[in-house]
Design a protein around this motif. Structure first.
Motif, PDB file in Angstrom:
ATOM      1  N   ALA A  13      -3.838  -6.969  -5.892  1.00 43.17           N
ATOM      2  CA  ALA A  13      -2.767  -6.925  -4.795  1.00 43.17           C
ATOM      3  C   ALA A  13      -3.593  -6.834  -3.396  1.00 43.17           C
ATOM      4  O   ALA A  13      -4.833  -5.917  -3.495  1.00 43.17           O
ATOM      5  CB  ALA A  13      -1.748  -5.878  -5.245  1.00 43.17           C
ATOM      6  N   ILE A  14      -3.121  -7.046  -2.387  1.00 47.30           N
ATOM      7  CA  ILE A  14      -3.657  -6.687  -1.157  1.00 47.30           C
ATOM      8  C   ILE A  14      -3.243  -5.447  -0.723  1.00 47.30           C
ATOM      9  O   ILE A  14      -2.069  -5.335   0.167  1.00 47.30           O
ATOM     10  CB  ILE A  14      -3.399  -7.924  -0.077  1.00 47.30           C
ATOM     11  N   GLU A  15      -3.779  -4.478  -0.826  1.00 48.48           N
ATOM     12  CA  GLU A  15      -3.404  -3.176  -0.603  1.00 48.48           C
ATOM     13  C   GLU A  15      -4.693  -2.261  -0.981  1.00 48.48           C
ATOM     14  O   GLU A  15      -5.356  -2.459  -2.033  1.00 48.48           O
ATOM     15  CB  GLU A  15      -2.202  -2.446  -1.224  1.00 48.48           C
ATOM     16  N   HIS A  16      -4.658  -1.096  -0.103  1.00 52.84           N
ATOM     17  CA  HIS A  16      -6.057  -0.261  -0.111  1.00 52.84           C
ATOM     18  C   HIS A  16      -6.592   0.143  -1.660  1.00 52.84           C
ATOM     19  O   HIS A  16      -7.655  -0.045  -2.131  1.00 52.84           O
ATOM     20  CB  HIS A  16      -5.927   0.864   0.485  1.00 52.84           C
ATOM     21  N   PHE A  17      -5.617   0.876  -2.465  1.00 52.72           N
ATOM     22  CA  PHE A  17      -5.926   1.427  -3.654  1.00 52.72           C
ATOM     23  C   PHE A  17      -6.291   0.105  -4.708  1.00 52.72           C
ATOM     24  O   PHE A  17      -7.397   0.345  -5.444  1.00 52.72           O
ATOM     25  CB  PHE A  17      -4.765   1.973  -4.279  1.00 52.72           C
ATOM     26  N   SER A  18      -5.795  -0.878  -4.847  1.00 49.76           N
ATOM     27  CA  SER A  18      -6.105  -2.011  -5.568  1.00 49.76           C
ATOM     28  C   SER A  18      -7.544  -2.643  -5.133  1.00 49.76           C
ATOM     29  O   SER A  18      -8.164  -2.989  -6.204  1.00 49.76           O
ATOM     30  CB  SER A  18      -5.007  -3.217  -5.404  1.00 49.76           C
ATOM     31  N   LEU A  19      -7.853  -2.759  -3.769  1.00 47.06           N
ATOM     32  CA  LEU A  19      -9.026  -3.127  -3.526  1.00 47.06           C
ATOM     33  C   LEU A  19     -10.184  -2.265  -3.906  1.00 47.06           C
ATOM     34  O   LEU A  19     -11.352  -2.898  -4.295  1.00 47.06           O
ATOM     35  CB  LEU A  19      -9.163  -3.380  -1.992  1.00 47.06           C
ATOM     36  N   LYS A  20     -10.075  -0.740  -3.834  1.00 48.61           N
ATOM     37  CA  LYS A  20     -11.023  -0.004  -4.308  1.00 48.61           C
ATOM     38  C   LYS A  20     -11.278   0.120  -5.834  1.00 48.61           C
ATOM     39  O   LYS A  20     -12.412   0.279  -6.426  1.00 48.61           O
ATOM     40  CB  LYS A  20     -10.474   1.515  -3.912  1.00 48.61           C
ATOM     41  N   SER A  21     -10.234  -0.652  -6.477  1.00 52.79           N
ATOM     42  CA  SER A  21     -10.509  -0.506  -8.112  1.00 52.79           C
ATOM     43  C   SER A  21     -11.480  -1.582  -8.426  1.00 52.79           C
ATOM     44  O   SER A  21     -12.000  -1.773  -9.526  1.00 52.79           O
ATOM     45  CB  SER A  21      -9.296  -0.700  -8.771  1.00 52.79           C
ATOM     46  N   ILE A  22     -11.562  -2.737  -7.487  1.00 52.78           N
ATOM     47  CA  ILE A  22     -12.673  -4.056  -7.924  1.00 52.78           C
ATOM     48  C   ILE A  22     -14.025  -3.376  -8.017  1.00 52.78           C
ATOM     49  O   ILE A  22     -14.865  -3.802  -8.867  1.00 52.78           O
ATOM     50  CB  ILE A  22     -12.427  -4.902  -6.743  1.00 52.78           C
ATOM     51  N   ASP A  23     -14.582  -2.417  -7.333  1.00 53.53           N
ATOM     52  CA  ASP A  23     -15.727  -2.046  -7.444  1.00 53.53           C
ATOM     53  C   ASP A  23     -16.138  -1.131  -8.952  1.00 53.53           C
ATOM     54  O   ASP A  23     -17.051  -1.335  -9.368  1.00 53.53           O
ATOM     55  CB  ASP A  23     -16.178  -0.858  -6.355  1.00 53.53           C
TER      56      ASP A  23
END
Length: 317
Positions: free
Chosen positions: A145-155
């Motif tokens: 999802a395009i939101e901060h917490f989701s993007l951090k989970s990619i790393d």
């Protein structure tokens, strides 16, 4: 193709199951033999397809039942190995095995040769089963999802894939989901995602209420509303993955004599490539690409992301 694809992210609620169903159904409509495997104890794949299988992945992993005996037909060319909450109790059993990270792969391997594409829906946390799903996979795709917490989970997922496979090279695509082009922050976060991961980032799947309504009725988006933005976005994603995996649509009909038996369910209009002569994008002048979906012709530009939809048979009268 012969691909085993884990659809994974270390966070839940970001569209993994919707992505698995939409990609799988799209390839099935193009003539691929597709198996969906639910490795998430929530068991949402069966619900999304309107099925109530008697046997599940639990029977395979806990009781040693052959995986082929637990597979059920979902649509023409599309099969399902379902899951439910009983899968929670099998993880401690797997963890005690010497080959714990390969338990799922060992159980599923007899199925691989029967399908062009196997899609595994993994849970939204770092568990024994999600590790097993990554160990099975030839490729990993990552909805986010395009939101901060989701993007951090990619790393975190990149690190997990590297830990399981030795490197993160099997991550083939990051799919932005629930993208709202009207929200400035969404555009900023998408730009940041592309700045970090470059060509790994696919065109976004736009926010679309039809995508959330379809599974409540047990339908794919192509069955529920093939004219919707969600259907078009996922159809174009299938086109991109087909090119990535060098897939060529089979000339065999979905219920042809050489196909495995399927229930007597009417197939939706196929998602298929529509080769055309070169036509220029009205925005940037680059050559347009084309796909057809449920009687609609979709023109899209890989350069500036222009999209336009028209009736394939011409305008209505």
């Amino acid at each position: 193709m012969g691909r085993v694809i884990a659809v994974a992210n270390a966070k839940g609620g970001i569209g993994k199951t919707t992505t698995v169903v939409s990609i799988g159904a799209g390839f099935a409509l193009k003539g691929a033999r597709v198996l969906l495997i639910d490795a998430d104890p929530q068991g949402n794949l069966a619900l999304a397809l309107g099925l109530r299988p008697r046997r599940t992945l639990y029977d395979v992993l806990a009781d040693g039942v052959g995986a082929a005996e637990c597979v059920v037909p979902a649509r023409p060319n599309l099969d399902l190995l379902a899951s439910d909450e009983t899968l929670l109790s099998v993880q401690p059993q797997i963890a005690r095995r010497a080959d714990w990270s390969r338990a799922l792969d060992a159980s599923l391997r007899p199925l691989y040769g029967a399908y062009d594409l196997v899609l595994i829906d993994s849970g939204g946390s770092l568990t024994t089963l999600s590790t097993n799903a990554l160990a099975c996979a030839t490729d990993v795709i990552v909805p986010t999802a395009i939101e901060h917490f989701s993007l951090k989970s990619i790393d975190l997922l990149f690190a997990q894939v590297a830990g399981v496979k030795g490197n993160s090279g099997s991550i083939r695509l990051i799919i932005p989901t629930m993208f709202d082009p009207r929200v400035r922050q969404s555009g900023e976060l998408l730009a940041a995602l592309r700045g970090r991961y470059g060509a790994l980032v696919a065109d976004p799947i736009r926010v679309n209420v039809r995508l959330s309504e379809a599974p409540t009725l047990g339908k794919t988006i192509y069955e529920y509303d093939p004219r919707s933005r969600g259907a078009i976005d996922y159809a174009l994603l299938v086109e991109r993955l087909g090119a990535m995996f060098s897939f060529r649509a089979s000339a065999r009909p979905a219920n042809g004599s050489d196909a495995a038996p399927r229930p007597a369910t009417a197939a939706p209009t196929a998602v298929a490539a529509a080769p055309r002569g070169p036509e220029a994008c009205p925005n940037c002048g680059h050559a347009l690409q084309f796909a057809t979906l449920a009687g609609y012709r979709v023109a899209y530009c890989e350069h500036c992301k222009y999209r336009h939809q028209t009736l394939a048979s011409g305008p209505r009268r």
